[in-house]
Write a protein that holds these residues in place. Structure first.
Motif, PDB file in Angstrom:
ATOM      1  N   UNK A   1       0.701  -1.255   0.208  1.00  0.00           N
ATOM      2  CA  UNK A   1       0.151  -0.085  -0.054  1.00  0.00           C
ATOM      3  C   UNK A   1       0.969   1.356  -0.049  1.00  0.00           C
ATOM      4  N   UNK A   2       0.344   2.471  -0.138  1.00  0.00           N
ATOM      5  CA  UNK A   2       1.105   3.682  -0.119  1.00  0.00           C
ATOM      6  C   UNK A   2       0.323   4.602   0.674  1.00  0.00           C
ATOM      7  N   UNK A   3       1.176   5.580   1.280  1.00  0.00           N
ATOM      8  CA  UNK A   3       0.207   6.606   2.072  1.00  0.00           C
ATOM      9  C   UNK A   3       1.109   8.001   2.101  1.00  0.00           C
ATOM     10  N   UNK A   4       0.397   9.040   2.528  1.00  0.00           N
ATOM     11  CA  UNK A   4       1.049  10.433   2.491  1.00  0.00           C
ATOM     12  C   UNK A   4       1.392  10.973   0.915  1.00  0.00           C
ATOM     13  N   UNK A   5       2.332  11.826   1.050  1.00  0.00           N
ATOM     14  CA  UNK A   5       2.608  12.606  -0.034  1.00  0.00           C
ATOM     15  C   UNK A   5       3.058  11.603  -1.253  1.00  0.00           C
ATOM     16  N   UNK A   6       3.482  10.516  -0.970  1.00  0.00           N
ATOM     17  CA  UNK A   6       3.836   9.760  -2.102  1.00  0.00           C
ATOM     18  C   UNK A   6       2.702   9.339  -2.926  1.00  0.00           C
ATOM     19  N   UNK A   7       1.756   9.263  -2.517  1.00  0.00           N
ATOM     20  CA  UNK A   7       0.456   8.867  -3.405  1.00  0.00           C
ATOM     21  C   UNK A   7      -0.136  10.141  -4.276  1.00  0.00           C
ATOM     22  N   UNK A   8       0.472  11.212  -4.288  1.00  0.00           N
ATOM     23  CA  UNK A   8       0.192  12.509  -5.057  1.00  0.00           C
ATOM     24  C   UNK A   8      -1.254  12.893  -5.060  1.00  0.00           C
TER      25      UNK A   8
ATOM     26  N   UNK B   1      -4.530  10.746   8.078  1.00  0.00           N
ATOM     27  CA  UNK B   1      -5.662  10.007   7.511  1.00  0.00           C
ATOM     28  C   UNK B   1      -5.248   8.951   6.800  1.00  0.00           C
ATOM     29  N   UNK B   2      -4.473   8.842   5.653  1.00  0.00           N
ATOM     30  CA  UNK B   2      -4.101   7.687   5.031  1.00  0.00           C
ATOM     31  C   UNK B   2      -3.551   6.558   6.098  1.00  0.00           C
ATOM     32  N   UNK B   3      -2.765   7.045   6.772  1.00  0.00           N
ATOM     33  CA  UNK B   3      -2.025   6.024   7.754  1.00  0.00           C
ATOM     34  C   UNK B   3      -3.270   5.144   8.247  1.00  0.00           C
ATOM     35  N   UNK B   4      -4.112   5.924   9.021  1.00  0.00           N
ATOM     36  CA  UNK B   4      -5.386   5.209   9.517  1.00  0.00           C
ATOM     37  C   UNK B   4      -6.044   4.355   8.683  1.00  0.00           C
ATOM     38  N   UNK B   5      -6.352   4.681   7.340  1.00  0.00           N
ATOM     39  CA  UNK B   5      -7.022   3.792   6.440  1.00  0.00           C
ATOM     40  C   UNK B   5      -5.929   2.865   6.015  1.00  0.00           C
TER      41      UNK B   5
END
Ligand SMILES: Cc1cc2nc3c(=O)[nH]c(=O)nc-3n(C[C@H](O)[C@H](O)[C@H](O)COP(=O)(O)OP(=O)(O)OC[C@H]3O[C@@H](n4cnc5c(N)ncnc54)[C@H](O)[C@@H]3O)c2cc1C
Length: 497
Positions: free
Chosen positions: A325-332, A342-346
């Motif tokens: 999975x990917x999370x944070x700024x790297x997802x663009x 929020x991404x981390x929790x998801x």
């Protein structure tokens, strides 16, 4: 002089010298690459729930936000605001006139002390105590289910890429030779540059341009677009632009930078409107976008698709390798700390617990911390514009809000966009003091489906800037009072005597 004790403490927290990487476990439930906000929150939650978790960081725990982003920039901005308040106190508030020494080194030390105190929360030791195996080094996928770091192979059931971004440096002839600052170096300067050229009029460029102008730099912002803060409501961005100009910032838009050269000072050659111009500077700050950290990660070996701006994910933040999975700024998706969180929790739910959380469902506020602040939440301005009459705006100027007037900060407005014919809030823009805090209240309303009538039935303390929210509900309610309803009311009061 910087505060070397504070710096020493921070570095001991975010990358302890002589740290021994632990032995690798047989197989991890979760391997997290990157110890910025996205990685830290992912690792802390997963370990807290009992998953065997490894966190891999090549530089500093806390990533951009703690070390070279939100934290140092907001500390600088707060000091700059204090300097500005002192300089304008007599004219705005009846005094006293302040003629004290300007001590930029003290600003830097204050920032370093705050950053150092905050670094405890992100420290390697704290994460080890939470049960996370913390590894320092460059992490790299060696195949679809293994990450290698410093000679250790970490096999995983699931992995999360949270490697963030770094400053994108434009290909301007002579720039590298002349030298430039970015967010990675500007918070280490010990003197205010006499003349500062800022390349890029986005949030980072605008915030730092204003702060350094208030610290005494002669600042010029070079923006290639037609206006600064191009992702925001143009009227709101215009109010911020005017504030920057009042603070002495020279804003040059629709600019093309031809080249840069270093003579005695730095010379920037630019063109705009068909004319060429030369600017002299003592320092250049590059704030013109971000580049994803996708190199040297072994993404091909892992079967993870990416492009030049991001690691590609589906709506559940899963990559083309379904274990990763990917999370944070790297997802663009949206480059903010609260989104990384929020991404981390998801990701923890989706990767470890068969969750089906979708990134597109997140209601995302953002704020540019200029003075005045500019905040937005909900549907983006471009989409609102494209939708035309589908949404009707309610706009309240801040000079109608008592607290804003009392504070002498009544330039700005709140604009709430409603679905036509209903009280459903689809977006809100606020430019003014405390805009970021108020955007948080709209974020809550949109997330929980609270319409403007529910907000209108809420009591706000007087006098606060947040009262502007209730005023928008009052205005919307008055607007609903059609001539027919008004005549019915008149009839009613004629009968009831
Ligand atoms: C000047 C500035 C001001 C900002 N202000 C705000 C603000 O006020 N509010 C806000 O919400 N956002 C702000 N941001 C944005 C915010 O900093 C980012 O959105 C946030 O840091 C993203 O977190 P992340 O975990 O995705 O990435 P990062 O914080 O970039 O963390 C990624 C980590 O991964 C590590 N890494 C990369 N590759 C590897 C590898 N191969 N192996 C091991 N480790 C690796 C990096 O060293 C880094 O520590 C600001 C940014 C800047 C630059």
């Amino acid at each position: 002089m910087p505060d070397s004790n504070a710096e020493h403490t921070r570095l001991a927290n975010v990358h302890p010298p002589g740290w021994d990487n632990p032995p690798a476990k047989d197989k991890y439930h979760l391997v997290v690459i990157g110890g910025g906000t996205a990685g830290l929150v992912t690792a802390a939650i997963a370990a807290g729930l009992g998953a065997t978790t490894a966190l891999l960081e090549r530089h500093w725990m806390g990533g951009d936000c703690l070390n070279v982003g939100c934290v140092p920039s907001k500390a600088f901005i707060r000091s700059a605001r204090a300097w500005h308040a002192a300089a304008t106190a007599q004219e705005r508030f009846g005094g006293p006139a302040v003629a004290g020494q300007r001590d930029f080194a003290a600003v830097v030390r204050r920032m370093q002390r705050i950053r150092s105190a905050m670094s405890v929360v992100d420290s390697a030791e704290r994460f080890r105590d939470l049960g996370v195996d913390v590894f320092f080094g460059q992490a790299r996928f060696s195949d679809r289910e293994t990450v290698t770091i410093e000679g250790r192979n970490l096999r995983f059931r699931r992995a999360v890429i949270a490697t963030g971004t770094r400053p994108a440096v434009p290909a301007i002839p002579g720039l590298a030779e002349a030298g430039y600052l970015t967010n990675e170096t500007i918070f280490s300067v010990t003197e205010v540059p006499r003349r500062l050229v800022v390349i890029g009029g986005g949030p980072i460029g605008s915030e730092l341009a204003q702060a350094f102008a208030r610290f005494g730099s002669t600042v010029t912002v070079l923006e290639r677009g037609e206006r600064i803060l191009g992702n925001d409501d143009p009227e709101a961005a215009g109010i911020v632009a005017a504030a920057l100009v009042r603070d002495g910032v020279r804003l040059l838009t629709a600019v093309s930078i031809r080249s840069v050269e270093r003579r005695q000072s730095i010379i920037v050659h630019l063109s705009r409107g068909g004319r060429t111009e030369e600017l002299e500077a003592d320092a250049i700050l590059v704030a013109s976008g971000r580049t994803p950290n996708v190199e040297d990660l072994g993404l091909d070996a892992a079967g993870v698709e990416h492009d030049q701006t991001k690691v590609i994910t589906d709506d559940r933040l899963r990559t083309s390798n379904h274990r990763v999975y990917a999370a944070g700024d790297i997802t663009g998706l949206a480059p903010f700390t609260h989104v990384a969180d929020a991404h981390a929790r998801m990701v923890v739910q989706n990767a470890l617990f068969f969750g089906r959380k979708k990134a597109s469902r997140l209601v995302i506020p953002w704020c540019t911390y200029t003075h005045p602040e500019l905040a937005h939440v909900g549907m983006k301005w471009e989409a609102l514009k494209a939708a035309g009459d589908e949404f009707s705006p309610v706009t309240i100027p801040l000079h109608e809000v008592d607290r804003a007037r009392l504070d002498g900060d009544d330039e700005g407005f709140l604009r709430v966009h409603l679905r036509e014919g209903s009280d459903e809030i689809v977006a809100a823009t606020l430019v003014g003091n405390h805009a970021g805090d108020i955007a948080g209240q709209f974020s809550m309303a949109i997330t929980h489906g609270l319409g403007l009538s529910a907000i209108g039935a809420t009591i706000f303390p007087y006098p606060t800037v947040a009262e502007v929210i209730r005023k928008s509900a009052d205005t919307w309610r008055k607007r609903k009072l059609t001539p027919r309803v008004q005549s019915l009311f008149r009839l009613f009061f004629r009968v009831v005597r």
